[in-house]
Design a protein around this motif. Structure first.
Motif, short mmCIF file in Angstrom:
data_model
loop_
_atom_site.label_atom_id
_atom_site.label_comp_id
_atom_site.label_asym_id
_atom_site.label_seq_id
_atom_site.Cartn_x
_atom_site.Cartn_y
_atom_site.Cartn_z
N GLU A 195 0.84 -1.20 0.00
CA GLU A 195 0.00 0.00 0.00
C GLU A 195 0.88 1.25 0.00
OE1 GLU A 195 -3.82 1.74 2.52
OE2 GLU A 195 -3.02 -0.26 2.94
N ILE A 196 1.96 1.21 0.78
CA ILE A 196 2.89 2.35 0.83
C ILE A 196 3.62 2.48 -0.50
CG2 ILE A 196 4.91 3.30 1.99
CD1 ILE A 196 4.02 1.70 4.50
N LEU A 197 4.10 1.35 -1.03
CA LEU A 197 4.82 1.38 -2.31
C LEU A 197 3.93 1.88 -3.44
CD1 LEU A 197 6.80 -1.98 -2.02
CD2 LEU A 197 7.75 0.34 -1.84
N ALA A 198 2.67 1.49 -3.43
CA ALA A 198 1.74 1.95 -4.46
C ALA A 198 1.54 3.47 -4.37
CB ALA A 198 0.40 1.22 -4.33
N LEU A 199 1.49 3.98 -3.15
CA LEU A 199 1.36 5.42 -2.95
C LEU A 199 2.53 6.16 -3.58
CD1 LEU A 199 -0.15 7.78 -1.46
CD2 LEU A 199 1.37 7.32 0.48
N TRP A 200 3.71 5.53 -3.53
CA TRP A 200 4.93 6.14 -4.08
C TRP A 200 5.17 5.77 -5.54
CZ3 TRP A 200 8.43 4.42 0.60
CH2 TRP A 200 8.13 5.23 1.71
N ASP A 201 4.27 4.99 -6.11
CA ASP A 201 4.44 4.51 -7.49
C ASP A 201 5.75 3.75 -7.65
OD1 ASP A 201 3.62 4.14 -10.11
OD2 ASP A 201 4.61 5.94 -10.85
N ARG A 202 6.02 2.87 -6.68
CA ARG A 202 7.23 2.06 -6.68
C ARG A 202 6.85 0.60 -6.98
NH1 ARG A 202 11.87 2.83 -7.39
NH2 ARG A 202 12.93 2.08 -5.51
N PRO A 203 7.80 -0.22 -7.44
CA PRO A 203 7.50 -1.62 -7.72
C PRO A 203 6.99 -2.34 -6.48
CG PRO A 203 9.62 -1.01 -8.66
CD PRO A 203 9.19 0.15 -7.81
N LEU A 204 5.94 -3.13 -6.66
CA LEU A 204 5.32 -3.83 -5.55
C LEU A 204 6.02 -5.15 -5.25
CD1 LEU A 204 1.53 -3.36 -6.38
CD2 LEU A 204 3.03 -1.86 -5.06
N ILE A 205 5.81 -5.63 -4.05
CA ILE A 205 6.24 -6.97 -3.67
C ILE A 205 5.27 -7.95 -4.33
CG2 ILE A 205 6.58 -8.56 -1.74
CD1 ILE A 205 6.97 -6.02 0.03
N THR A 206 5.79 -8.93 -5.04
CA THR A 206 4.93 -9.89 -5.72
C THR A 206 4.97 -11.23 -5.02
OG1 THR A 206 6.71 -10.50 -7.25
CG2 THR A 206 5.20 -8.74 -7.95
N GLU A 207 3.92 -11.99 -5.25
CA GLU A 207 3.75 -13.28 -4.58
C GLU A 207 3.55 -14.38 -5.61
OE1 GLU A 207 0.23 -13.36 -2.25
OE2 GLU A 207 0.40 -15.48 -1.73
N THR A 208 4.23 -15.49 -5.42
CA THR A 208 4.01 -16.68 -6.22
C THR A 208 3.56 -17.79 -5.28
OG1 THR A 208 5.71 -16.08 -7.84
CG2 THR A 208 5.06 -18.39 -7.76
N VAL A 209 2.47 -18.45 -5.61
CA VAL A 209 1.93 -19.52 -4.77
C VAL A 209 2.24 -20.86 -5.43
CG1 VAL A 209 -0.11 -20.46 -3.64
CG2 VAL A 209 0.10 -17.99 -3.99
N VAL A 210 2.88 -21.73 -4.67
CA VAL A 210 3.24 -23.07 -5.16
C VAL A 210 2.52 -24.10 -4.31
CG1 VAL A 210 5.13 -24.69 -5.61
CG2 VAL A 210 5.51 -22.22 -5.84
N HIS A 211 1.77 -25.00 -4.96
CA HIS A 211 1.05 -26.06 -4.27
C HIS A 211 1.80 -27.38 -4.41
CE1 HIS A 211 -2.61 -23.68 -3.52
NE2 HIS A 211 -2.36 -23.14 -4.70
N GLY A 212 1.75 -28.18 -3.38
CA GLY A 212 2.37 -29.50 -3.41
C GLY A 212 1.80 -30.39 -2.34
#
Length: 506
Positions: free
Chosen positions: A436-453
């Motif tokens: 939310e803070i990064l979006a306010l600053w127009d900075r790259p966001l933290i991304t998530e990858t979900v792996v199932h096993g």
């Protein structure tokens, strides 16, 4: 498919984590979190203690070592803190592994998977790292400078040494971009200090003893400027650089006039100082302590003095972590914000406090205040942070960040910020807040990858089986994205619960 997102890469580590945290993982919403980087990792595994009377052996923790190394080998070398992860494992063995790519604008905190520091301005550094040496009118060499005596003494102590040519000295000056003091030129005319010129350690030790420190070769002379010292925003923003009128050495992170000519043998750098303090001398010898982030200590007023009087001691103690430059308000420190207020105040830290929370009103107009760190419950009104127009760094709890964001009061002057997390808090909630803070600053966001096993049922006895059934990863998405975040909290319609996925911080 990237090996990092392959369930098989993580499976040995997940089995160890399930074995170590079976009770926690079996609880509703239970998860385990950690960080694995190229250079270091924080993974919640207990290391097996050796039997009494013997030292630890690699075999005592071989399984943990191999499992972490298996993941570390495929972590991208991007210069970030590594990959943060959380994992949920159901009793029957179904595993949901969440991998968080912090990206170029975020860094993990020490010892946990929470995003800690968020950088608003790419390439920005804390103010002490931007500080340059001040000119000192009338600065002179020390009275003890005597190039002829220096050369005579050195030739007596290290006879037969191979010295540098004038061309080699000129080449060193051109590479460094500075004119070397005559004493330094004399030193290297006597010995160029190359290892191949010496017959071994004994001869090298004789040269070091002759000059009073471990002399570097002419080819390895270097400038110790601010980039020579590592910094993190959390640490660097809390430091101050203050040179008082009676200082021999300027209180700097580094200087283009600090020319490293050797070391102490314990990791500290020995340099000649071409940008001395008000009470210093041009070409004085200083020690840059490797355990300090700012400043250097005077070793001798000249090379002549040092060689004539070797074996002297030095101290890197600094006293700028105090009023009026730094104020630490807590139950054993400065008693109030009013007591901390001073025109020279740069860093304000509100620490552990048992009384009423503080108003920032006494410091709102201070001209030099650039850093604020506030512990949980210390701010009476977090919205006042938005009125500190000169802040370049702020560290706040998630609760205070929530108030600041909702009020639209995040200071526009910030270069970086930190989310201070204490206790057992779900890192997925902190990641959602960070985004939310990064979006306010127009900075790259933290991304998530979900792996199932699927790890299969937990064995009732014997070691964990290494066989697994693998899984397919879901593509990366910004962490905290509302799609598939969980069920609606009772009594709070439309509010996602941070259950299996990250939710909004509240």
């Amino acid at each position: 498919m990237s090996a990092l997102n392959d369930f098989a890469t993580w499976e040995p580590l997940l089995r160890l984590l399930r074995s170590a945290h079976a009770e926690k993982l079996a609880a509703p919403g239970g998860y385990v979190a950690g960080v694995i980087g190229r250079g270091s990792s924080t993974v919640p595994l207990k290391w097996r203690s050796p039997e009494p009377g013997r030292a630890s052996l690699l075999s005592d923790y071989q399984a943990q070592h191999d499992a972490i190394r298996r993941v570390r080998a495929v972590v991208p070398d991007t210069g970030s803190g590594g990959v943060a992860f959380t994992v949920e494992i159901a009793p029957e063995g179904r595993a949901v592994l969440r991998l968080f790519d912090l990206g170029p604008a975020a860094g993990s905190g020490p010892g946990n998977a929470h995003p800690r520091v968020l950088v608003r301005v790419e390439g920005a550094v804390p103010e002490p790292w931007r500080r340059r040496p001040e000119p000192v009118p009338g600065v002179r060499s020390a009275p003890s400078v005597d190039p002829e005596a220096l050369e005579r003494t050195l030739r007596e102590r290290i006879p037969g040494a191979i010295g540098a040519t004038e061309e080699e000295i000129a080449a060193a000056e051109a590479r460094l971009g500075v004119a070397l003091p005559e004493e330094v030129k004399v030193l290297y005319r006597v010995t160029r200090a190359r290892w191949e010129d010496w017959g071994g350690h004994e001869e090298a030790e004789s040269v070091h003893a002759a000059v009073g420190f471990e002399l570097s070769s002419l080819d390895h002379l270097a400038v110790f400027d601010a980039s020579s010292r590592y910094f993190s925003w959390e640490h660097g923003a809390m430091e101050v650089s203050v040179t008082l009128p009676d200082a021999a050495v300027q209180d700097l992170v580094g200087s283009p006039g600090w020319i490293v000519i050797g070391g102490t043998g314990f990791g500290d750098q020995v340099a000649v100082d071409l940008t001395p303090g008000p009470r210093g001398h041009l070409g004085q010898v200083i020690v840059v302590d490797h355990e300090q982030s700012i400043g250097a200590c005077l070793l001798a007023e000249s090379l002549t003095d040092l060689v004539a009087n070797p074996g002297r001691d030095w101290s890197a103690r600094r006293s700028w972590d105090r009023l009026p430059f730094v104020a630490r308000v807590h139950h054993r420190g400065v008693p109030s914000v009013e007591a901390a207020a001073h025109p020279d105040l740069e860093v304000l830290n509100l620490g552990v406090w048992d009384g009423e929370p503080f108003s920032l009103a006494p410091v709102l107009a201070l001209p030099r205040l650039r850093t604020l760190s506030a512990s949980r419950g210390t701010l009476a009104d977090p919205r006042e942070v938005g009125r500190l127009s000169g802040l370049e760094f702020v560290a706040l709890t998630p609760e205070d960040w929530r108030v600041l964001l909702d009020a639209g009061a995040v200071p526009h002057s910030l270069s970086a910020a930190a989310i201070t997390v204490n206790g057992d808090r779900d890192p997925r909630r902190t990641i959602a807040l960070a985004n939310e803070i990064l979006a306010l600053w127009d900075r790259p966001l933290i991304t998530e990858t979900v792996v199932h096993g699927d790890l299969g049922p937990l064995p009732t006895s014997g070691p964990e089986s290494t066989a697994g059934r693998g899984g397919e990863p879901q593509p990366p998405r910004p962490a905290g994205e509302r799609q598939g975040l969980g069920r609606v909290l009772p009594g709070l319609p439309g509010t996602p619960e941070p259950g299996p996925g990250p939710g909004a911080d509240g």
